[in-house]
Design a protein around this motif. Sequence first.
Motif, short mmCIF file in Angstrom:
data_model
loop_
_atom_site.label_atom_id
_atom_site.label_comp_id
_atom_site.label_asym_id
_atom_site.label_seq_id
_atom_site.Cartn_x
_atom_site.Cartn_y
_atom_site.Cartn_z
N MET C 203 -3.11 3.47 8.48
CA MET C 203 -3.73 2.26 7.94
C MET C 203 -3.26 1.89 6.52
SD MET C 203 -7.75 1.18 7.77
CE MET C 203 -8.11 1.19 9.52
N GLN C 205 -0.48 1.11 5.72
CA GLN C 205 0.43 -0.02 5.87
C GLN C 205 -0.30 -1.36 5.87
OE1 GLN C 205 2.90 0.64 9.34
NE2 GLN C 205 3.06 2.80 8.82
N ARG C 206 -1.60 -1.33 6.06
CA ARG C 206 -2.39 -2.57 6.06
C ARG C 206 -3.02 -2.83 4.68
NH1 ARG C 206 -1.00 -6.27 9.24
NH2 ARG C 206 0.79 -5.10 9.93
N ILE C 207 -2.59 -2.09 3.66
CA ILE C 207 -3.07 -2.31 2.29
C ILE C 207 -1.86 -2.64 1.43
CG2 ILE C 207 -4.37 -1.35 0.35
CD1 ILE C 207 -5.24 0.94 2.24
N THR C 208 -1.90 -3.77 0.75
CA THR C 208 -0.76 -4.13 -0.08
C THR C 208 -0.66 -3.17 -1.26
OG1 THR C 208 0.43 -6.02 -0.99
CG2 THR C 208 -1.85 -5.78 -1.69
#
Lengths: 283, 283, 283
Positions: C203, C205-208
């Motif tokens: 997950m 990868q889903r946080i900038t």
Amino acid sequence: MDHTEPEPRGKPDPSRWAAKAWALLSAVRSQSPLVQCITNFVSMDLMANTLLSAGASPAMLHSVEEIPEFTPHVHALCINIGTLSSDWVPAMKAAADLACKSGRPWVLDPVAAGASGFRLKTCLELVELKPTVIRGNGSEITALSKASLASCKGVDSSHKSTDAVEAAKSLAQASGSIVAVSGAVDIITDGELVVGAHNGVAMMQRITATGCSVTALIAAFVAVDPLHAFEATALALSIFGIAAEIGMKMANGPASLRMHLIDSLHGLDEADVLSRVNITSFS
Amino acid sequence: MDHTEPEPRGKPDPSRWAAKAWALLSAVRSQSPLVQCITNFVSMDLMANTLLSAGASPAMLHSVEEIPEFTPHVHALCINIGTLSSDWVPAMKAAADLACKSGRPWVLDPVAAGASGFRLKTCLELVELKPTVIRGNGSEITALSKASLASCKGVDSSHKSTDAVEAAKSLAQASGSIVAVSGAVDIITDGELVVGAHNGVAMMQRITATGCSVTALIAAFVAVDPLHAFEATALALSIFGIAAEIGMKMANGPASLRMHLIDSLHGLDEADVLSRVNITSFS
Amino acid sequence: MDHTEPEPRGKPDPSRWAAKAWALLSAVRSQSPLVQCITNFVSMDLMANTLLSAGASPAMLHSVEEIPEFTPHVHALCINIGTLSSDWVPAMKAAADLACKSGRPWVLDPVAAGASGFRLKTCLELVELKPTVIRGNGSEITALSKASLASCKGVDSSHKSTDAVEAAKSLAQASGSIVAVSGAVDIITDGELVVGAHNGVAMMQRITATGCSVTALIAAFVAVDPLHAFEATALALSIFGIAAEIGMKMANGPASLRMHLIDSLHGLDEADVLSRVNITSFS
């Protein structure tokens, strides 16, 4: 996505809008459209995280040197003038122009359009480059609508209504863009049809960059259904509002709402969407 | 707000300071002062959210093109040099000059004032434009105090004390500004009176931009009571510290503290404020 | 720190890597290295908070005017080209050059290196300035490796492998830098030895800005052990991944993961580190 089902155009049919909302969110998740954002410094973080949590791919890339190579490959472009300065204007115009010429949808967020002549002039120049969608609050859309009509048709004085719905319709007609006005109820119009999106919570106004972020989400939704930008715009607003509604149940204030909103956007399932989408006709 | 009650000037009377703190927070909430922030890239998000959660209206607008039109209408201005570069200096000076000339309060945050000659020179030029309040940490205020006295009076060598209280008093006298020094106890002085604000928690130092954000909150407090900038400064620091104290009870580390601090600032009620404000005399 | 213990070079010995990880994190906490970050607008906030929560001192300072005075005093430098524009390039080069000349470690994050010719050219010019470490994702390292070899040796066509491990090794050999490739397993190489760091959760990868932030953490780790940049790089990636693993247990989505990751990084204790570090050999 499957275009065989009739689009929910015209008089809203609640179940059809809800089904379309879920279809669009699913398309964003599966296609992960690349959305270039040329935006203000305040919103970059939340905007990128909004796109990521919805399943899209943000590209926060704004330099005029690389726009000719990069912008033609994106699935949508989002331009937001929040912390505008003159050195960013050429890149905004170049990207909008390229998006327009290469048939890519692009969305304009005219932050504080009426705050200065410089800001209004920049917005009007961007509107000339045919944004697919313009989303702002009532003041911004009204400022832009009046100036746009004044500059296009010299009929400034004929528009005395301060009604955001009328301003939005006028701006949509003058610009050819879908126009969305955020508020207690979000208004979406193509210049003739008008629908209201009723999802969301009041506390979103106490979090910076939520407006900017929903504009980016609109870009992602339009990216996966560019032929139906009216519906995609209304439903992106609705989906973001639904994420806020669900997030609000766990929130103790604006900062925890911000966190739960993003978590909820990431976790939205079909039942959440089908039971909560609330679009009504204003026509 | 009601100015009939005696101000808590001079020797602090605990209950009077607490009552004034609640009055100021209530005024920010009801009047929603417009606070223009020309600040660093790191702090923009937390600063805007701090202002929103306190009830104020942030305007993150920094371009030199629009300052002449916009700045005269704001209720306060906050300038922070954190990520300073030479192209931002003209806007900072233009905004400070306009605020000064139009009688608007403005607050300076001299981030890392001593880190380079360029940074110190910029700070000194901004101090010439009569900030209502200067807030920094001990090193920043000491750097600015020494340089300010040196440039104003050529008495650099006469100031050997590294005591932040003395540096703050000297800077306040030289500049005519209220000077606040953040630390385990925050020090606030007008050059003669000195008070300490004892609210806050140590973990705030492990969150970026908390100092920047409390400076913006000072701007909002001064905006609603510009004639009593000394009290407004001390009480903004106290209120922000109280929000951190309450947030700390729910926090597991710096990131959750940041969230709970903002939530708590939004939710502070009269009992929280009256029971927790802790201002003491240092004079 | 104690350098009497043998370094975990060569074939990884799990308990030795874990002990070294704890030693490095402890050194960052006790020495609080000053890490200058010249980075993109999106990541500044999370990067600064990552460094603070690990115990380091971030300095988000990028203006070309102050680099000559400031950069020679930092313990490490982190350069990230995420929101690159031409006006930032001179400062990046000046800082990298100074770091190189004054023997300070510096770390390059070549964000989207292949997205445009401008971006690739800038990266290659920075690589010439001898970064201690280069960290990117597979696409970035592959783009940089191919171009670097092409520009250095004219052997572009000889490298047909799209394997990120081979690209990383080639880039490390051509540049003399340690090269790290983030992915499901992070790959770290000095051009000969290759290890994999297996910590982390999908997950992230889903946080900038998580990639940007771990690059800054690498800079902090290399700052406290500049003679063993290979180990410091691998272990910074592992520690950040461990913080994410622990954070994930409390997370409901990407935004709460982001918060819990930072809290966990701040709170990591010896048992967490010793039981979770997972480095394996790829050579």
